[in-house]
Design an enzyme around this catalytic site. Structure first.
Site, PDB file in Angstrom:
ATOM      1  N   ASP A 168       0.815  -1.207   0.000  1.00  0.00           N
ATOM      2  CA  ASP A 168       0.000   0.000   0.000  1.00  0.00           C
ATOM      3  C   ASP A 168       0.853   1.264   0.000  1.00  0.00           C
ATOM      4  O   ASP A 168       2.005   1.261   0.446  1.00  0.00           O
ATOM      5  CB  ASP A 168      -0.919   0.026   1.229  1.00  0.00           C
ATOM      6  CG  ASP A 168      -1.912  -1.121   1.245  1.00  0.00           C
ATOM      7  OD1 ASP A 168      -2.228  -1.637   0.156  1.00  0.00           O
ATOM      8  OD2 ASP A 168      -2.360  -1.490   2.344  1.00  0.00           O
ATOM      9  N   LYS A 169       0.233   2.346  -0.432  1.00  0.00           N
ATOM     10  CA  LYS A 169       0.899   3.647  -0.491  1.00  0.00           C
ATOM     11  C   LYS A 169       1.546   4.013   0.840  1.00  0.00           C
ATOM     12  O   LYS A 169       2.712   4.417   0.895  1.00  0.00           O
ATOM     13  CB  LYS A 169      -0.117   4.723  -0.895  1.00  0.00           C
ATOM     14  CG  LYS A 169       0.413   6.149  -0.818  1.00  0.00           C
ATOM     15  CD  LYS A 169      -0.675   7.160  -1.115  1.00  0.00           C
ATOM     16  CE  LYS A 169      -0.167   8.583  -0.941  1.00  0.00           C
ATOM     17  NZ  LYS A 169      -1.227   9.596  -1.205  1.00  0.00           N
TER      18      LYS A 169
END
Length: 360
Positions: A168-169
């Site tokens: 994820d970011k």
């Protein structure tokens, strides 16, 4: 194959005639297209698209249909239209679709290992790994394209090379990138067959009565929030099977430092699984971890927690280790990433608190 797509904001308009043009003659642009399978049973089009536009709510899909943006066989339809086998469904909007071509961008990379066929990168929190909805530049793969710009055989837009898996970011840590089609194919098979080793460190809310455990529960999109995943029973037939093994590393009373080892690699797996067992990741706003879930009611404690959120303004999750078999040499490759500054500072702050006061 199900596409992931988010309907961008749109203006209401009156449509007529063929797809691609509004009643007042303004052009429309295709953003999504799919053909209904021959074995599909009749179902409302809003329900059908909700299962395929994985980042869009059913309400937004219905609004798009009512505004005349959803077409079947070149004719606008309402949300109660029932799809039939062979129907060609398109979403047409006023604005052109974003260019998703991957262009090289001179962005620094923390490369922990590299050879002729692969590279292992330590991704910082805040960096998106691949262009997508809302993030069309500044991604890790844009940086990889720049790093590889002088290698004529590497095409960052080819699905045969590039990212083998994603994080994820706002998760930091290790990723492997394949430089050749053969490397990506072989590495991809290892991830698919669960032959890789990946461990994550995370700070979660709450106290564990046991030192280790196993979470098994299918991962699927949350129908109430398409940007969040939820957990369903393993035998429910809903979602993809997922298994997470966890072990307590350090206890801080109100929060716990945990190691998670993935047996599978589903979207938001650790975040959803830990939320499911009542231990959301600290600072994980999407899964409820930005609330004060354990501890005191005093104003000083509330200020302390807010300060913790400021120190590490993201979910406290770090991809710590990565292990796989080298696709060419057959050698076991194992890598470890040190905690980034924000994560390390957060853990140290909790250590100091537990040293100074007794937490039950």
């Amino acid at each position: 194959m199900k596409e992931e797509y988010d309907i961008d904001d749109f203006d209401e308009l009156e449509l007529g005639g063929q797809a691609g043009e509004t009643a007042d003659g303004n052009a429309l642009f295709e953003h999504f297209r799919c053909e209904v399978d021959l074995g599909q049973v009749p179902v409302r089009i809003d329900k059908y698209l909700f299962e395929r536009m994985q980042h869009s709510s059913r309400n937004r899909i219905q609004a798009a249909a009512e505004a005349g943006f959803i077409f079947v066989n070149n004719r606008p339809v309402k949300s109660n239209y029932k799809v039939r086998p062979g129907d060609v469904i398109t979403l047409m909007l006023r604005q052109p679709k974003h260019d998703t071509t991957i262009y090289p961008e001179d962005i620094p990379l923390d490369i922990v290992y590299e050879d002729d066929v692969l590279m292992v990168i330590n991704k910082p929190a805040g960096m998106v790994v691949h262009p997508g909805a809302g993030n069309f530049s500044g991604t890790l793969i844009n940086a990889v394209a720049w790093h590889m710009k002088d290698v004529p055989d590497f095409d960052p837009n080819s699905p045969e090379v590039g990212l083998v898996h994603r994080i994820d970011k706002d998760t930091s840590g290790l990723l492997v990138v394949a430089k050749t089609p053969d490397a990506k194919s072989k590495l991809g098979k290892q991830f698919f067959n669960h032959d890789t080793h990946r461990s994550y460190n995370c700070l979660v809310w709450g106290h564990f009565s046991e030192d280790s455990g196993r979470i098994e529960g299918n991962i699927t999109r949350d129908p109430k929030d398409r940007l969040r995943m939820t957990v369903t029973p393993p035998d429910s037939g809903i979602g993809k099977s997922a298994v997470t093994h966890w072990k307590v590393m350090e206890k801080f009373g109100y929060v716990t430092l945990v190691e998670c080892v993935l047996e599978t690699g589903r979207t938001h797996q650790i975040r959803a699984h830990m939320k499911h067992i009542g231990h959301p990741l600290f600072g994980d706003e999407r899964y409820g971890g930005m609330e004060i879930l354990r501890g005191q009611r005093s104003s000083s404690y509330k200020a302390y927690i807010q300060n913790c959120f400021s120190i590490c303004p993201r979910q406290a999750l770090h991809a710590r280790t990565l292990g796989f078999i080298h696709p060419v040499t057959g050698e076991q490759m194992d890598f470890t990433s040190e905690w980034p500054e924000d994560f390390a500072a957060l853990i140290e702050k909790w250590r100091k608190l537990t040293q100074n006061i007794e937490i039950q």
